[in-house]
Enzyme design. Structure first.
Site, short mmCIF file in Angstrom:
data_model
loop_
_atom_site.label_atom_id
_atom_site.label_comp_id
_atom_site.label_asym_id
_atom_site.label_seq_id
_atom_site.Cartn_x
_atom_site.Cartn_y
_atom_site.Cartn_z
N ALA A 74 59.97 80.13 -15.73
CA ALA A 74 60.81 78.95 -15.88
C ALA A 74 60.38 77.79 -15.00
CB ALA A 74 62.26 79.32 -15.60
N ALA A 205 61.66 85.65 -18.49
CA ALA A 205 61.95 87.05 -18.84
C ALA A 205 62.54 87.86 -17.68
CB ALA A 205 60.66 87.73 -19.31
N CYS A 331 65.22 81.88 -3.44
CA CYS A 331 64.02 81.05 -3.42
C CYS A 331 63.94 80.22 -2.14
CB CYS A 331 64.00 80.10 -4.61
SG CYS A 331 64.50 80.89 -6.12
N1 PLP Z 1 65.68 77.90 -12.68
C1 PLP Z 1 66.67 78.68 -12.22
C2 PLP Z 1 68.10 78.28 -12.45
C3 PLP Z 1 66.38 79.87 -11.55
O1 PLP Z 1 67.37 80.66 -11.11
C4 PLP Z 1 65.02 80.22 -11.35
C5 PLP Z 1 64.63 81.45 -10.60
O2 PLP Z 1 65.02 81.65 -9.49
C6 PLP Z 1 64.02 79.37 -11.86
C7 PLP Z 1 64.40 78.22 -12.51
C8 PLP Z 1 62.56 79.69 -11.69
O3 PLP Z 1 62.20 80.69 -12.60
P1 PLP Z 1 60.80 81.48 -12.52
O4 PLP Z 1 60.98 82.47 -11.42
O5 PLP Z 1 60.63 82.12 -13.85
O6 PLP Z 1 59.74 80.48 -12.23
#
Ligand code: PLP
Length: 400
Positions: A74, A205, A331
């Site tokens: 994402a 995913a 994160c």
């Molecule tokens: N957007 C949201 C709301 C998320 O919770 C996350 C993951 O922590 C992401 C984006 C990023 O996703 P990805 O880990 O697939 O890059």
């Protein structure tokens, strides 16, 4: 006694469902073709598997298979949506103003801020005490220069759901593109790109019992046909929007994960809601000075975010050795600042510092929840006892 440690961090990532893994395995061994090698049987087999997965992903959000662009996750989908749409809208002279909100994930906020440094105008809407934006706020922010609105479907820290369909309808009326980061919502609550007026939607995913390293961006093809400026140049894969050899095993797993969510979401969300309320009531009945962060009802079924007065979240995390939970967002947990999401919601710094996110998921059991309740109560009482001048004595709040 459940087996320890207990995983309650399903908003950070989820365990790959064994059914998903099983679907993936042949694509590492016998079925290893490159989906772009259409001239031989191995390639065609891989291409067909990718096509099936594209249909499974599309179905879950009410889209068509050709509207799904596979990405690495994402973060990439959000970057492609924001930068790809902003650059293209500017080229098409359709404006250079972007609207998003203060409680968005960094995968949206950071590209938005980079675009601002490149000369786009950026409006970051404040959120209310629950972390929600109102459609009226969005309406007031739109100008004849607005190229894109990006509002997440569900917040990753506090689980609050946004009024996506109202925002989408508004954007349609005003002819503005609407992107939603639906990472936390897809597969957990019903989402439909038509009903929601959504032009671009990011998903991944690993938040829905699929593998890490694969995601998708839904890109609307009709009414309107959304055009994006690609971020990668190369082999012209994914309709020229995302060059790079497709990770077939991951994509197959992603498709299977979407199929399972579609089949089981209604029942699973009811079960998670019951478990979440059991956890909330158990902790709040057993301790004083506990407050709920996020919306009481408009929230993801599996998410619970609590603040413990007089406690530092990091200290509580350290005490909860056998419980995998998060303080703030995983994160940014390296960052000692209190969560920017809780701050944006007006949660005082001391309570924001004392917040813990519990993320329940498909594999969470009632026995684990009951064990977690006892463990949290014991740890909070222990920490409060260590600090005699604090006002939250070892009392039981029977009113909850
Ligand atoms: N957007 C949201 C709301 C998320 O919770 C996350 C993951 O922590 C992401 C984006 C990023 O996703 P990805 O880990 O697939 O890059």
């Amino acid at each position: 006694m459940p087996s320890l440690p207990i995983y309650l961090d399903n908003n950070a990532t989820t365990r790959t469902d064994p059914r998903v893994l099983e679907a993936m395995l042949p694509f590492f061994t016998e079925r290893y073709g490159n989906a772009a090698s259409r001239h031989h049987a191995f390639g065609r087999d891989a291409e067909e598997a990718v096509q099936q997965a594209r249909e499974q992903v599309a179905q879950l959000i009410g889209a068509e298979a050709r509207e799904i662009i596979f990405t690495s996750g994402a973060t990439e989908s959000d970057n492609l949506a924001l930068k790809g749409a902003a650059w293209m809208q500017r080229q098409l002279k359709k404006g250079s103003h972007l609207v998003t909100a203060a409680a968005e994930h960094h995968a949206v906020l950071d590209p938005a801020k980079r675009l601002q440094r490149e000369g786009f105008q950026l409006t970051i809407l404040p959120v209310d005490q629950y972390g929600q934006v109102s459609p009226d706020q969005v309406a007031a922010a739109l100008t004849d220069q607005t190229a894109l609105v990006s509002i997440m479907a569900a917040n990753n820290e506090v689980g609050t759901l946004q009024p996506i369909a109202d925002v989408g309808r508004l954007c349609k009326e005003r002819g503005v593109l609407f992107h939603t980061d639906a990472v936390q919502a897809v597969g957990k609550v019903p989402l439909d790109v038509e009903a929601g007026g959504i032009d671009l939607l990011s998903l991944t995913a690993h938040k829905m019992y699929g593998p890490k390293g694969v995601g998708a961006l839904y890109v609307r093809r009709r009414n309107p046909h959304v055009r994006l400026e690609p971020r990668f140049d190369g082999g012209g894969h994914e309709r020229g929007l995302r060059a790079g050899t497709l990770p077939v095993p991951l994509i197959v797993g992603f498709g299977k994960a979407c199929e399972i969510c579609q089949q089981e979401m209604a029942e699973e969300s009811q079960r998670l809601l019951r478990l979440r309320e059991r956890l909330r009531a158990g902790i709040m009945d057993g301790l004083t000075g506990v407050s709920l962060n996020g919306h009481p009802t408009d929230r993801l079924p599996g998410n619970l975010n609590l603040s413990f007065a007089g406690i530092h979240g990091e200290a509580l995390l350290t005490s909860l050795k056998n419980l995998a939970v998060s303080s703030g967002s995983a994160c940014t947990s390296a960052n000692p600042e209190p969560s920017y999401v809780l701050r944006a919601m007006g949660v005082p710094d001391d309570l924001a510092h004392g917040s813990i996110r519990f993320g329940l998921g498909r594999f969470t059991t009632e026995e684990e929840v009951d064990w977690a309740i006892g463990e949290v109560i014991r740890a909070v009482n222990r920490l409060r006892d260590l600090n005699p001048e604090q006002e939250f004595a070892r009392t039981i709040n029977r009113t909850g």
